[in-house]
Design an enzyme around this catalytic site. Structure first.
Site, PDB file in Angstrom:
ATOM      1  N   THR A 125      15.971  -1.096   5.028  1.00  0.00           N
ATOM      2  CA  THR A 125      15.884  -1.862   3.788  1.00  0.00           C
ATOM      3  C   THR A 125      17.252  -1.873   3.093  1.00  0.00           C
ATOM      4  OG1 THR A 125      13.602  -1.197   3.517  1.00  0.00           O
ATOM      5  CG2 THR A 125      14.782  -1.705   1.492  1.00  0.00           C
TER       6      THR A 125
ATOM      7  N   ARG B 231       0.744  -5.920   6.298  1.00  0.00           N
ATOM      8  CA  ARG B 231       1.115  -4.625   5.684  1.00  0.00           C
ATOM      9  C   ARG B 231       2.281  -4.859   4.722  1.00  0.00           C
ATOM     10  NH1 ARG B 231       6.175  -1.771   5.219  1.00  0.00           N
ATOM     11  NH2 ARG B 231       5.765   0.445   5.120  1.00  0.00           N
ATOM     12  N   VAL B 232       2.177  -4.322   3.541  1.00  0.00           N
ATOM     13  CA  VAL B 232       3.274  -4.393   2.572  1.00  0.00           C
ATOM     14  C   VAL B 232       3.629  -2.975   2.167  1.00  0.00           C
ATOM     15  CG1 VAL B 232       3.978  -5.201   0.295  1.00  0.00           C
ATOM     16  CG2 VAL B 232       2.556  -6.666   1.736  1.00  0.00           C
ATOM     17  N   GLY B 233       4.915  -2.677   2.117  1.00  0.00           N
ATOM     18  CA  GLY B 233       5.372  -1.334   1.759  1.00  0.00           C
ATOM     19  C   GLY B 233       5.712  -1.228   0.287  1.00  0.00           C
ATOM     20  N   ASP B 234       6.656  -0.352  -0.003  1.00  0.00           N
ATOM     21  CA  ASP B 234       7.010  -0.039  -1.395  1.00  0.00           C
ATOM     22  C   ASP B 234       7.840  -1.101  -2.091  1.00  0.00           C
ATOM     23  OD1 ASP B 234       9.028   0.847   0.618  1.00  0.00           O
ATOM     24  OD2 ASP B 234      10.236   1.102  -1.186  1.00  0.00           O
TER      25      ASP B 234
ATOM     26  N   THR C 233      14.444   3.430  -0.466  1.00  0.00           N
ATOM     27  CA  THR C 233      14.423   3.017   0.935  1.00  0.00           C
ATOM     28  C   THR C 233      13.747   4.089   1.772  1.00  0.00           C
ATOM     29  OG1 THR C 233      15.816   2.703   2.889  1.00  0.00           O
ATOM     30  CG2 THR C 233      16.846   3.857   1.055  1.00  0.00           C
ATOM     31  N   GLY C 234      13.191   3.640   2.903  1.00  0.00           N
ATOM     32  CA  GLY C 234      12.525   4.581   3.803  1.00  0.00           C
ATOM     33  C   GLY C 234      11.079   4.162   4.030  1.00  0.00           C
TER      34      GLY C 234
ATOM     35  N   GLY D 256       7.711   3.175   3.344  1.00  0.00           N
ATOM     36  CA  GLY D 256       7.187   2.651   2.099  1.00  0.00           C
ATOM     37  C   GLY D 256       5.948   3.367   1.601  1.00  0.00           C
TER      38      GLY D 256
HETATM   39  N1  GLY Z   1      10.798   0.652   2.628  1.00  0.00           N
HETATM   40  C1  GLY Z   1      10.441  -0.472   3.347  1.00  0.00           C
HETATM   41  C2  GLY Z   1       9.043  -0.482   3.809  1.00  0.00           C
HETATM   42  O1  GLY Z   1       8.474   0.555   4.088  1.00  0.00           O
HETATM   43  O2  GLY Z   1       8.476  -1.550   3.927  1.00  0.00           O
END
Ligand code: GLY
Length: 301
Positions: free
Chosen positions: A164, A192-195, A215-216, A218
């Site tokens: 990211t 799927r959606v992350g942070d 970052t990392g 999510g």
């Molecule tokens: N940090 C990006 C994700 O996990 O989607």
């Protein structure tokens, strides 16, 4: 007048491949674009948006071109922009045809009555604002397609460790902004959606205290609202660098091997960055106005 500051990350991860100089060159290009805006009196929002666009267009980062493919062989991207002057944000998730997701996130914040759009709904808004949709294949690099095929065949893919991207800036008027953009995790399930698009998780800004971009993995970042936590620590008097360390360590204390990182900037212009992964490329402008880059901590910011 406030002295402007700028810090960027290119994603927490293993970054196993022997391409670190190319990665850092991309970081240098991005920080230079953002810094040129700030030193000429431009806004923090413009600086973080334009620096992020450089990284979205760069194939070695997991945002825009170069994004990881999902389990359907498709790029799905998320982005968040935050404005510390108004404590406002714009977010998009699971878009597949937007060349620069961070620009659409900003348009949503500034030109709609809403704050968060997903998938084809977000793309309809983009078209309403005159943005052109681009085919999904334009984001897919040969390297990532080869890795996708290996993952499908249950072979070990040599992951480049892309991550990211994010930026936090302070401008001459004391305004703070953050931008964060991602293609998500490799082979993520469709939808799927992350942070990243979650305000307070992927990014946060409040002119009174500071801003952050995370970052990392999510799922781990969302559970801790990592960016908001880092800024909360600053608001309670913790110095910027220590806030980055403490916010990341708080995740590591409750989740083993969380694989996360954060960059922060406080309202006085102090910077901080920390991560639990092997690497996290970071670029910043030092107190003499000189760009600095490093693949890993400690950053000597
Ligand atoms: N940090 C990006 C994700 O996990 O989607």
């Amino acid at each position: 007048m406030t002295t402007p500051r700028l810090i960027l990350h290119g994603g927490a991860g293993p970054w196993e491949k022997d391409n670190h100089e190319q990665v850092l060159e991309g970081m240098r290009q991005a920080i230079q674009i953002g810094w040129d805006i700030l030193k000429n009196g431009g806004t923090a929002l413009d600086a973080v948006e334009q620096a992020t666009i450089i990284l979205e267009d760069h194939p070695l980062f997991d945002a825009g071109v170069g994004s990881f493919l999902n389990d359907q062989g498709e790029v799905e991207m998320d982005a968040l922009i935050t404005d510390g002057a108004t404590r406002d944000f714009g977010a998009i998730a699971a878009v597949t045809q937007i060349k620069n997701p961070i620009t659409l996130a900003r348009l949503i914040m500034t030109r709609t009555n809403h704050r968060f759009f997903v998938a084809d709904g977000a793309e309809r808004i983009a078209v309403e604002f005159g943005m052109q949709l681009v085919p999904n294949f334009t984001f897919i690099t040969e390297e990532e397609f080869a890795n996708f095929k290996k993952r499908l065949a249950n072979q070990t893919a040599i992951e480049p460790g892309r991550g990211t991207v994010g930026a936090v800036a302070l401008d001459q008027n004391g305004n703070i902004a953050s931008a964060t953009s991602t293609g998500g995790s490799p082979h993520k399930k469709k939808g799927r959606v992350g942070d990243v698009p979650i305000f307070g998780a992927g990014g946060y800004a409040d002119n009174r205290f500071g801003g952050a971009s995370s970052t990392g993995i999510g799922e781990n970042i969302m559970r801790h609202l990592l960016s908001k936590h880092a800024v909360d620590l600053i608001s309670s008097g913790v110095p910027a660098h220590d806030a980055a360390v403490a916010a990341v360590e708080a995740v590591a204390n409750s989740i083993p091997s969380p694989e996360v990182g954060v960059i922060v900037l406080d309202s006085k212009g102090n910077l901080g960055a920390h991560h639990t992964t092997a690497h996290m490329p970071v670029a910043w402008i030092d107190k003499d106005g000189t760009p600095q880059v490093s693949m890993t901590k400690p950053y000597n910011i």
